[in-house]
Scaffold this motif. Structure first.
Motif, PDB file in Angstrom:
ATOM      1  N   LEU A  83     -16.859  -3.256  29.579  1.00 45.80           N
ATOM      2  CA  LEU A  83     -18.216  -3.074  30.083  1.00 45.80           C
ATOM      3  C   LEU A  83     -18.703  -4.359  30.747  1.00 45.80           C
ATOM      4  O   LEU A  83     -19.476  -4.309  31.704  1.00 45.80           O
ATOM      5  CB  LEU A  83     -19.162  -2.676  28.939  1.00 45.80           C
ATOM      6  N   GLU A  94     -15.307   5.308  36.787  1.00 44.28           N
ATOM      7  CA  GLU A  94     -16.272   6.163  36.078  1.00 44.28           C
ATOM      8  C   GLU A  94     -15.709   6.688  34.755  1.00 44.28           C
ATOM      9  O   GLU A  94     -16.403   6.703  33.737  1.00 44.28           O
ATOM     10  CB  GLU A  94     -16.696   7.336  36.971  1.00 44.28           C
ATOM     11  N   TRP A  95     -14.458   7.126  34.759  1.00 38.96           N
ATOM     12  CA  TRP A  95     -13.839   7.637  33.535  1.00 38.96           C
ATOM     13  C   TRP A  95     -13.759   6.542  32.475  1.00 38.96           C
ATOM     14  O   TRP A  95     -14.094   6.757  31.314  1.00 38.96           O
ATOM     15  CB  TRP A  95     -12.445   8.210  33.840  1.00 38.96           C
ATOM     16  N   GLU A  96     -13.328   5.350  32.885  1.00 43.56           N
ATOM     17  CA  GLU A  96     -13.221   4.226  31.946  1.00 43.56           C
ATOM     18  C   GLU A  96     -14.597   3.821  31.429  1.00 43.56           C
ATOM     19  O   GLU A  96     -14.754   3.534  30.239  1.00 43.56           O
ATOM     20  CB  GLU A  96     -12.538   3.037  32.639  1.00 43.56           C
ATOM     21  N   LEU A  97     -15.580   3.803  32.303  1.00 40.15           N
ATOM     22  CA  LEU A  97     -16.939   3.442  31.903  1.00 40.15           C
ATOM     23  C   LEU A  97     -17.459   4.413  30.835  1.00 40.15           C
ATOM     24  O   LEU A  97     -18.002   3.992  29.813  1.00 40.15           O
ATOM     25  CB  LEU A  97     -17.858   3.440  33.121  1.00 40.15           C
ATOM     26  N   ASN A  98     -17.258   5.698  31.048  1.00 41.90           N
ATOM     27  CA  ASN A  98     -17.686   6.694  30.062  1.00 41.90           C
ATOM     28  C   ASN A  98     -16.949   6.520  28.740  1.00 41.90           C
ATOM     29  O   ASN A  98     -17.544   6.636  27.665  1.00 41.90           O
ATOM     30  CB  ASN A  98     -17.487   8.113  30.606  1.00 41.90           C
ATOM     31  N   THR A  99     -15.662   6.238  28.815  1.00 43.36           N
ATOM     32  CA  THR A  99     -14.868   6.042  27.597  1.00 43.36           C
ATOM     33  C   THR A  99     -15.321   4.792  26.854  1.00 43.36           C
ATOM     34  O   THR A  99     -15.461   4.812  25.628  1.00 43.36           O
ATOM     35  CB  THR A  99     -13.364   5.979  27.935  1.00 43.36           C
ATOM     36  N   ARG A 101     -18.276   3.477  26.888  1.00 42.34           N
ATOM     37  CA  ARG A 101     -19.567   3.800  26.268  1.00 42.34           C
ATOM     38  C   ARG A 101     -19.371   4.637  25.004  1.00 42.34           C
ATOM     39  O   ARG A 101     -20.065   4.440  24.005  1.00 42.34           O
ATOM     40  CB  ARG A 101     -20.464   4.524  27.262  1.00 42.34           C
ATOM     41  N   GLN A 102     -18.417   5.573  25.050  1.00 41.68           N
ATOM     42  CA  GLN A 102     -18.093   6.363  23.851  1.00 41.68           C
ATOM     43  C   GLN A 102     -17.576   5.448  22.745  1.00 41.68           C
ATOM     44  O   GLN A 102     -17.927   5.624  21.572  1.00 41.68           O
ATOM     45  CB  GLN A 102     -17.038   7.425  24.172  1.00 41.68           C
ATOM     46  N   GLN A 105     -20.430   3.825  21.029  1.00 35.54           N
ATOM     47  CA  GLN A 105     -21.111   4.773  20.141  1.00 35.54           C
ATOM     48  C   GLN A 105     -20.301   4.983  18.862  1.00 35.54           C
ATOM     49  O   GLN A 105     -20.872   5.054  17.770  1.00 35.54           O
ATOM     50  CB  GLN A 105     -21.329   6.111  20.851  1.00 35.54           C
ATOM     51  N   TYR A 118      -8.724   6.897  23.028  1.00 34.48           N
ATOM     52  CA  TYR A 118      -9.114   8.170  23.615  1.00 34.48           C
ATOM     53  C   TYR A 118      -8.123   8.500  24.725  1.00 34.48           C
ATOM     54  O   TYR A 118      -7.677   7.603  25.451  1.00 34.48           O
ATOM     55  CB  TYR A 118     -10.531   8.096  24.191  1.00 34.48           C
TER      56      TYR A 118
END
Length: 186
Positions: A83, A94-99, A101-102, A105, A118
């Motif tokens: 990040l 985008e895929w890596e950014l979402n992962t 962020r997951q 969390q 993941y």
């Protein structure tokens, strides 16, 4: 193993408790571990011989080459992302950014970082691409160059090598970033 399918996306969830793990996940884990081990060995050697400034220089010059060597021999694209990146060429898609962020969390939900990963198969046009990420925890040794109280000499070297560095302010146990791997399936 649970497999979920939509028109554009096929997702594999590996459940270690059930013992069912996708063979591509096993291969990706092995490659991520080898890449991380090779990089860590080079950094430890340069740290011992020339200190943190030497390790920064080596990381700047050799991390990409180590990833490329592993990629050539395996048929996978291999790299690191975060990040907050040090090297802008490692910025997440985008895929890596979402992962990522997951992952944050999941960390907040107190999942252990050691096994945080993941993977999924993403359908892009006619191609299916297997994507995998494995979290990289911040260790004590990482804080020398990525922590909160970085020595001025080291900080100066970071600014010299990485004009847009964002990868400081980490504490032990934070998610420093992730190994990211992908392989085209067809």
């Amino acid at each position: 193993m649970l497999i979920a399918c939509t028109s554009s996306l096929l997702i594999f969830f590996a459940n270690a408790e059930e013992g069912a793990v996708n063979p591509l996940t096993l291969e990706a884990r092995t490659l991520a571990k080898a890449f991380g081990g090779d990089l860590k060995a080079v950094l430890k050697t340069s740290m011992k011989s020339g200190g943190p400034e030497s390790a920064l220089q080596v990381c700047n010059l050799q991390a990409g080459a180590i990833a490329h060597k592993s990629a050539i021999s395996s048929g996978w694209n291999i790299g690191r992302t975060a990040l907050r990146v040090r090297n802008i060429s490692n910025a997440p898609d985008e895929w890596e950014l979402n992962t990522l962020r997951q992952f944050e969390q999941r960390k907040e939900a107190e999942e252990t970082l050691k096994h945080m990963e993941y993977s999924e198969v993403v359908k892009t046009g006619e191609k299916s691409v297997y994507r995998y990420m494995k979290a990289i925890p911040t260790g004590e040794e990482c804080t020398t160059c990525h922590g909160n109280n970085i020595d001025e000499k080291i900080s100066g070297k970071i600014k010299l090598l990485y004009l847009n560095d964002q990868a400081t302010g980490f504490n032990v146990g934070d998610i420093r970033g992730a190994f990211t791997l992908e392989k085209t399936l067809n």
